[in-house]
Design a protein around this motif. Structure first.
Motif, PDB file in Angstrom:
ATOM      1  N   MET A 191       0.828  -1.207   0.000  1.00  0.00           N
ATOM      2  CA  MET A 191       0.000   0.000   0.000  1.00  0.00           C
ATOM      3  C   MET A 191       0.859   1.252   0.000  1.00  0.00           C
ATOM      4  N   MET A 192       1.928   1.231   0.760  1.00  0.00           N
ATOM      5  CA  MET A 192       2.817   2.392   0.826  1.00  0.00           C
ATOM      6  C   MET A 192       3.478   2.649  -0.529  1.00  0.00           C
ATOM      7  N   LEU A 193       3.926   1.578  -1.185  1.00  0.00           N
ATOM      8  CA  LEU A 193       4.579   1.723  -2.482  1.00  0.00           C
ATOM      9  C   LEU A 193       3.611   2.245  -3.539  1.00  0.00           C
ATOM     10  N   GLU A 233      11.904 -12.158 -12.586  1.00  0.00           N
ATOM     11  CA  GLU A 233      11.723 -10.716 -12.756  1.00  0.00           C
ATOM     12  C   GLU A 233      12.963  -9.881 -12.470  1.00  0.00           C
ATOM     13  N   GLY A 234      14.034 -10.508 -12.022  1.00  0.00           N
ATOM     14  CA  GLY A 234      15.195  -9.752 -11.543  1.00  0.00           C
ATOM     15  C   GLY A 234      15.833  -8.828 -12.555  1.00  0.00           C
ATOM     16  N   ASP A 235      15.834  -9.222 -13.835  1.00  0.00           N
ATOM     17  CA  ASP A 235      16.481  -8.392 -14.851  1.00  0.00           C
ATOM     18  C   ASP A 235      15.773  -7.061 -15.066  1.00  0.00           C
ATOM     19  N   SER A 236      14.466  -7.030 -14.848  1.00  0.00           N
ATOM     20  CA  SER A 236      13.707  -5.814 -15.142  1.00  0.00           C
ATOM     21  C   SER A 236      13.280  -5.047 -13.891  1.00  0.00           C
ATOM     22  N   ALA A 237      13.502  -5.605 -12.716  1.00  0.00           N
ATOM     23  CA  ALA A 237      13.051  -4.962 -11.479  1.00  0.00           C
ATOM     24  C   ALA A 237      13.907  -3.742 -11.148  1.00  0.00           C
ATOM     25  N   ASP A 238      13.261  -2.684 -10.641  1.00  0.00           N
ATOM     26  CA  ASP A 238      13.982  -1.493 -10.199  1.00  0.00           C
ATOM     27  C   ASP A 238      14.566  -1.694  -8.805  1.00  0.00           C
ATOM     28  N   LEU A 239      13.880  -2.484  -7.970  1.00  0.00           N
ATOM     29  CA  LEU A 239      14.296  -2.613  -6.581  1.00  0.00           C
ATOM     30  C   LEU A 239      13.705  -3.874  -5.957  1.00  0.00           C
ATOM     31  N   ASP A 294       3.625   5.662  -5.700  1.00  0.00           N
ATOM     32  CA  ASP A 294       3.579   5.656  -7.157  1.00  0.00           C
ATOM     33  C   ASP A 294       2.473   4.708  -7.613  1.00  0.00           C
ATOM     34  N   PRO A 295       1.292   5.243  -7.931  1.00  0.00           N
ATOM     35  CA  PRO A 295       0.152   4.390  -8.325  1.00  0.00           C
ATOM     36  C   PRO A 295       0.422   3.537  -9.560  1.00  0.00           C
ATOM     37  N   THR A 296       1.428   3.902 -10.361  1.00  0.00           N
ATOM     38  CA  THR A 296       1.734   3.129 -11.571  1.00  0.00           C
ATOM     39  C   THR A 296       2.725   2.004 -11.305  1.00  0.00           C
ATOM     40  N   ALA A 297       3.221   1.903 -10.079  1.00  0.00           N
ATOM     41  CA  ALA A 297       4.225   0.883  -9.761  1.00  0.00           C
ATOM     42  C   ALA A 297       3.621  -0.516  -9.835  1.00  0.00           C
ATOM     43  N   GLU A 298       4.432  -1.464 -10.249  1.00  0.00           N
ATOM     44  CA  GLU A 298       4.038  -2.869 -10.211  1.00  0.00           C
ATOM     45  C   GLU A 298       4.755  -3.507  -9.029  1.00  0.00           C
ATOM     46  N   VAL A 299       4.001  -3.971  -8.066  1.00  0.00           N
ATOM     47  CA  VAL A 299       4.564  -4.540  -6.849  1.00  0.00           C
ATOM     48  C   VAL A 299       4.329  -6.047  -6.828  1.00  0.00           C
ATOM     49  N   LEU A 300       5.404  -6.818  -6.799  1.00  0.00           N
ATOM     50  CA  LEU A 300       5.331  -8.276  -6.746  1.00  0.00           C
ATOM     51  C   LEU A 300       5.865  -8.728  -5.398  1.00  0.00           C
ATOM     52  N   THR A 301       5.235  -9.733  -4.804  1.00  0.00           N
ATOM     53  CA  THR A 301       5.627 -10.144  -3.457  1.00  0.00           C
ATOM     54  C   THR A 301       5.895 -11.641  -3.375  1.00  0.00           C
ATOM     55  N   ALA A 302       6.639 -12.025  -2.346  1.00  0.00           N
ATOM     56  CA  ALA A 302       6.928 -13.429  -2.069  1.00  0.00           C
ATOM     57  C   ALA A 302       6.873 -13.644  -0.567  1.00  0.00           C
ATOM     58  N   GLY A 303       6.298 -14.770  -0.153  1.00  0.00           N
ATOM     59  CA  GLY A 303       6.104 -15.022   1.273  1.00  0.00           C
ATOM     60  C   GLY A 303       7.066 -16.016   1.878  1.00  0.00           C
ATOM     61  N   SER A 304       7.965 -16.561   1.070  1.00  0.00           N
ATOM     62  CA  SER A 304       8.942 -17.521   1.583  1.00  0.00           C
ATOM     63  C   SER A 304      10.231 -17.373   0.790  1.00  0.00           C
ATOM     64  N   ALA A 305      11.290 -17.990   1.284  1.00  0.00           N
ATOM     65  CA  ALA A 305      12.579 -17.918   0.596  1.00  0.00           C
ATOM     66  C   ALA A 305      12.487 -18.537  -0.791  1.00  0.00           C
ATOM     67  N   ALA A 306      11.806 -19.680  -0.901  1.00  0.00           N
ATOM     68  CA  ALA A 306      11.681 -20.354  -2.198  1.00  0.00           C
ATOM     69  C   ALA A 306      10.921 -19.489  -3.190  1.00  0.00           C
ATOM     70  N   ASP A 307       9.829 -18.855  -2.725  1.00  0.00           N
ATOM     71  CA  ASP A 307       9.061 -17.970  -3.607  1.00  0.00           C
ATOM     72  C   ASP A 307       9.885 -16.751  -4.026  1.00  0.00           C
ATOM     73  N   ALA A 308      10.701 -16.258  -3.107  1.00  0.00           N
ATOM     74  CA  ALA A 308      11.547 -15.103  -3.418  1.00  0.00           C
ATOM     75  C   ALA A 308      12.558 -15.455  -4.502  1.00  0.00           C
TER      76      ALA A 308
END
Length: 202
Positions: free
Chosen positions: A1-3, A28-34, A7-21
């Motif tokens: 929500m904070m992100l 997505e790592g090549d194109s991710a900003d952060l 920036d309402p245009t941001a694409e936020v992807l999440t992971a809940g475990s080490a394997a998912d991360a």
């Protein structure tokens, strides 16, 4: 929500475990900003997850958010190339500032941690991890272009687009920049570049 509020245009992807991360970073790592990374995720301890992510995507910009604020943990994540370290106790406004600063190419450590680090000598020990230049560093004009985009926090794909270069060519320039500064990651390269006289925000 904070992100998204930032920036309402941001694409936020999440992971809940080490394997998912790991799966997320691989996709997505090549194109991710952060990547905002919690060290304490199910399935790992300490800096294990960050070490694996750096191995998979060495160019990915990482801001560590952690409840672990001991010197060893902070020192290790900076050594691995983290673009910042934020304790979970930091308020939302400061976290937003940290994200903005890191996205612009800075390396963020909260002032309270910096003050404590200076008192204990931690900053001096961390600085010793960053190679010191014995002579002026000479970069080609194209390498300087790549360095400036790295300093702005640009991911590889944006550098490719802005300079009209292939991914392989950009990675070759990045590797050459690292060698020139005796660095092993983006954070070390930017710190070394700043000491060498380049206008780098740290």
């Amino acid at each position: 929500m904070m992100l998204l509020d930032r920036d309402p245009t941001a694409e936020v992807l999440t992971a809940g475990s080490a394997a998912d991360a790991i799966d997320l970073v691989t996709r997505e790592g090549d194109s991710a900003d952060l990547l905002i990374l919690d060290l304490s995720m199910p399935g790992v301890s300490g800096t294990e997850l960050m070490e694996e992510i750096v191995r998979i995507q060495p160019m990915l910009k990482i801001l560590v958010v952690s409840g672990l604020v001991d010197e060893q943990s902070i020192m290790r994540v900076l050594q691995l190339g983290a673009a910042g370290f934020v304790p979970k106790s930091l308020d939302t406004d400061m976290l937003t500032s940290a994200i903005d600063f890191v996205l612009k190419g800075g390396v963020f450590i909260p002032s309270k941690l910096l003050a404590e680090s200076q008192r204990t000598g931690f900053i001096n020990r961390t600085t010793e991890l960053i190679p010191q230049e014995a002579e002026p560093v000479h970069l080609t004009e194209r390498q300087k272009d790549v360095l400036m985009l790295l300093a702005q926090g640009a991911p590889i794909k944006r550098i490719c687009r802005d300079l009209n270069l292939s991914e392989g060519t950009v990675k070759t320039h990045v590797a050459a920049i690292y060698r020139a500064f005796g660095a092993t990651n983006r954070t070390e390269a930017l710190l070394a570049a700043r000491r060498a006289g380049y206008e780098i925000a740290i």
